[in-house]
Design a protein around this motif. Structure first.
Motif, PDB file in Angstrom:
ATOM      1  N   LYS A 118       0.822  -1.207   0.000  1.00  0.00           N
ATOM      2  CA  LYS A 118       0.000   0.000   0.000  1.00  0.00           C
ATOM      3  C   LYS A 118       0.856   1.257   0.000  1.00  0.00           C
ATOM      4  CE  LYS A 118      -4.269  -1.729   1.964  1.00  0.00           C
ATOM      5  NZ  LYS A 118      -5.235  -1.640   3.050  1.00  0.00           N
ATOM      6  N   ILE A 119       2.095   1.139   0.458  1.00  0.00           N
ATOM      7  CA  ILE A 119       3.015   2.268   0.429  1.00  0.00           C
ATOM      8  C   ILE A 119       3.241   2.709  -1.009  1.00  0.00           C
ATOM      9  CG2 ILE A 119       5.400   2.996   0.906  1.00  0.00           C
ATOM     10  CD1 ILE A 119       5.352   1.054   3.302  1.00  0.00           C
ATOM     11  N   VAL A 120       3.307   1.735  -1.922  1.00  0.00           N
ATOM     12  CA  VAL A 120       3.546   2.040  -3.331  1.00  0.00           C
ATOM     13  C   VAL A 120       2.284   2.588  -3.974  1.00  0.00           C
ATOM     14  CG1 VAL A 120       4.216   1.072  -5.553  1.00  0.00           C
ATOM     15  CG2 VAL A 120       5.348   0.294  -3.473  1.00  0.00           C
ATOM     16  N   SER A 121       1.189   1.811  -3.917  1.00  0.00           N
ATOM     17  CA  SER A 121      -0.090   2.276  -4.461  1.00  0.00           C
ATOM     18  C   SER A 121      -1.179   1.261  -4.130  1.00  0.00           C
ATOM     19  CB  SER A 121      -0.017   2.478  -5.978  1.00  0.00           C
ATOM     20  OG  SER A 121      -0.059   1.250  -6.656  1.00  0.00           O
ATOM     21  N   ASN A 122      -2.412   1.709  -4.209  1.00  0.00           N
ATOM     22  CA  ASN A 122      -3.556   0.824  -3.974  1.00  0.00           C
ATOM     23  C   ASN A 122      -3.670  -0.224  -5.078  1.00  0.00           C
ATOM     24  OD1 ASN A 122      -5.004   0.841  -1.673  1.00  0.00           O
ATOM     25  ND2 ASN A 122      -6.671   2.116  -2.439  1.00  0.00           N
ATOM     26  N   GLY A 123      -3.420   0.169  -6.324  1.00  0.00           N
ATOM     27  CA  GLY A 123      -3.486  -0.768  -7.443  1.00  0.00           C
ATOM     28  C   GLY A 123      -2.463  -1.880  -7.310  1.00  0.00           C
ATOM     29  N   TYR A 124      -1.265  -1.516  -6.913  1.00  0.00           N
ATOM     30  CA  TYR A 124      -0.211  -2.505  -6.708  1.00  0.00           C
ATOM     31  C   TYR A 124      -0.582  -3.462  -5.581  1.00  0.00           C
ATOM     32  CZ  TYR A 124       4.297  -4.472  -5.426  1.00  0.00           C
ATOM     33  OH  TYR A 124       5.303  -5.333  -5.096  1.00  0.00           O
ATOM     34  N   TYR A 125      -1.160  -2.935  -4.510  1.00  0.00           N
ATOM     35  CA  TYR A 125      -1.605  -3.751  -3.388  1.00  0.00           C
ATOM     36  C   TYR A 125      -2.602  -4.810  -3.865  1.00  0.00           C
ATOM     37  CZ  TYR A 125      -4.435  -5.092   0.628  1.00  0.00           C
ATOM     38  OH  TYR A 125      -5.144  -5.806   1.559  1.00  0.00           O
ATOM     39  N   TRP A 126      -3.622  -4.389  -4.623  1.00  0.00           N
ATOM     40  CA  TRP A 126      -4.640  -5.341  -5.080  1.00  0.00           C
ATOM     41  C   TRP A 126      -4.083  -6.333  -6.083  1.00  0.00           C
ATOM     42  CZ3 TRP A 126      -8.446  -6.562  -2.293  1.00  0.00           C
ATOM     43  CH2 TRP A 126      -9.000  -5.630  -1.411  1.00  0.00           C
ATOM     44  N   PHE A 127      -3.162  -5.886  -6.946  1.00  0.00           N
ATOM     45  CA  PHE A 127      -2.521  -6.807  -7.884  1.00  0.00           C
ATOM     46  C   PHE A 127      -1.779  -7.892  -7.118  1.00  0.00           C
ATOM     47  CE2 PHE A 127       1.236  -8.031 -10.428  1.00  0.00           C
ATOM     48  CZ  PHE A 127       0.585  -8.589 -11.512  1.00  0.00           C
ATOM     49  N   LYS A 128      -1.031  -7.483  -6.083  1.00  0.00           N
ATOM     50  CA  LYS A 128      -0.273  -8.434  -5.276  1.00  0.00           C
ATOM     51  C   LYS A 128      -1.205  -9.398  -4.546  1.00  0.00           C
ATOM     52  CE  LYS A 128       3.614  -8.751  -2.226  1.00  0.00           C
ATOM     53  NZ  LYS A 128       4.852  -8.151  -1.855  1.00  0.00           N
ATOM     54  N   VAL A 129      -2.307  -8.916  -4.008  1.00  0.00           N
ATOM     55  CA  VAL A 129      -3.272  -9.775  -3.312  1.00  0.00           C
ATOM     56  C   VAL A 129      -3.857 -10.796  -4.286  1.00  0.00           C
ATOM     57  CG1 VAL A 129      -5.548  -9.800  -2.207  1.00  0.00           C
ATOM     58  CG2 VAL A 129      -3.828  -8.142  -1.465  1.00  0.00           C
ATOM     59  N   ILE A 130      -4.271 -10.357  -5.466  1.00  0.00           N
ATOM     60  CA  ILE A 130      -4.876 -11.259  -6.459  1.00  0.00           C
ATOM     61  C   ILE A 130      -3.876 -12.319  -6.918  1.00  0.00           C
ATOM     62  CG2 ILE A 130      -5.790 -11.364  -8.822  1.00  0.00           C
ATOM     63  CD1 ILE A 130      -7.148  -8.614  -8.183  1.00  0.00           C
ATOM     64  N   VAL A 131      -2.637 -11.913  -7.200  1.00  0.00           N
ATOM     65  CA  VAL A 131      -1.621 -12.871  -7.648  1.00  0.00           C
ATOM     66  C   VAL A 131      -1.371 -13.920  -6.565  1.00  0.00           C
ATOM     67  CG1 VAL A 131       0.844 -13.116  -8.163  1.00  0.00           C
ATOM     68  CG2 VAL A 131      -0.501 -11.370  -9.327  1.00  0.00           C
ATOM     69  N   ASN A 132      -1.305 -13.508  -5.311  1.00  0.00           N
ATOM     70  CA  ASN A 132      -1.056 -14.461  -4.223  1.00  0.00           C
ATOM     71  C   ASN A 132      -2.254 -15.373  -3.977  1.00  0.00           C
ATOM     72  OD1 ASN A 132       1.689 -14.031  -3.177  1.00  0.00           O
ATOM     73  ND2 ASN A 132       0.973 -11.934  -3.036  1.00  0.00           N
ATOM     74  N   ILE A 133      -3.462 -14.882  -4.136  1.00  0.00           N
ATOM     75  CA  ILE A 133      -4.642 -15.744  -4.019  1.00  0.00           C
ATOM     76  C   ILE A 133      -4.640 -16.780  -5.145  1.00  0.00           C
ATOM     77  CG2 ILE A 133      -7.161 -15.789  -4.228  1.00  0.00           C
ATOM     78  CD1 ILE A 133      -7.166 -13.129  -2.624  1.00  0.00           C
ATOM     79  N   LEU A 134      -4.278 -16.365  -6.357  1.00  0.00           N
ATOM     80  CA  LEU A 134      -4.175 -17.316  -7.470  1.00  0.00           C
ATOM     81  C   LEU A 134      -3.100 -18.375  -7.180  1.00  0.00           C
ATOM     82  CD1 LEU A 134      -4.516 -14.964 -10.569  1.00  0.00           C
ATOM     83  CD2 LEU A 134      -6.154 -16.677  -9.775  1.00  0.00           C
ATOM     84  N   GLY A 135      -1.991 -17.971  -6.557  1.00  0.00           N
ATOM     85  CA  GLY A 135      -0.947 -18.931  -6.186  1.00  0.00           C
ATOM     86  C   GLY A 135      -1.451 -19.970  -5.196  1.00  0.00           C
TER      87      GLY A 135
END
Length: 178
Positions: A118-135
């Motif tokens: 979230k320090i970087v951006s909200n979009g990056y946060y959600w991208f990271k969450v989605i990628v990890n859920i897919l993993g």
């Protein structure tokens, strides 16, 4: 609030490139490259483990958070890499289980640390969450049916490594150092 300026992170770029190369190998010829994928996965796990051991110090320096979980995951990745490289044929037979546990553990670690994104951006946060859920989903699918997973593992591995390669490359450019 950031107090430093954004700098390029070579470690994330190298890991990202290794992961993307691994994915391209997996997609090119799945059956002929199973042992090659085991080797590349072993090397990737070694690099990833070393990287995680280094990044835990940076996280502690920036946030004050003592990341014992990252240290444990780093050591597990190092052990997985060593085991895979020293027993290629046994590793190929156990590949669905090794990958499933690695995907799940790595993705849980990513979810636990995604708040820092979230320090970087909200979009990056959600991208990271989605990628990890897919993993996590890919890991569970591999555990659920390991025999059919052997037939499709190179595609699943390719998909996983492509996603995490892209994620690491994005992190290389988005990293803020203090």
């Amino acid at each position: 609030m950031t107090t430093g300026k954004s700098k390029f992170n070579w470690e994330n770029l190298i890991i990202g490139i290794i992961f993307i190369i691994t994915s391209l190998i997996a997609f090119r010829d799945p059956t002929a490259n199973l042992l090659a994928i085991v080797m590349v996965f072993g090397i990737s796990a070694l690099f990833d483990g070393v990287f995680q051991l280094f990044i835990r110090r940076r996280i502690r320096k920036v946030t004050g958070y003592r990341s014992t979980f990252i240290t444990v995951i780093g050591v597990i990745n190092l052990l997985i890499g060593i085991l895979l490289l020293f027993n290629l044929y046994g590793s190929a037979a156990a590949l669905p289980y090794v990958f499933s546990f690695w995907f799940i553990i790595r993705s849980i670690e990513g979810l636990l640390n995604s708040g820092l994104a979230k320090i970087v951006s909200n979009g990056y946060y959600w991208f990271k969450v989605i990628v990890n859920i897919l993993g996590i989903i890919v890991g569970i699918l591999l555990l659920k049916n390991p025999f059919s997973a052997v037939l499709t593992i190179t595609y699943l591995v390719g998909f996983y490594f492509m996603l995490f390669g892209i994620l690491n490359i994005i992190e290389a450019f988005a990293e803020t150092r203090y």
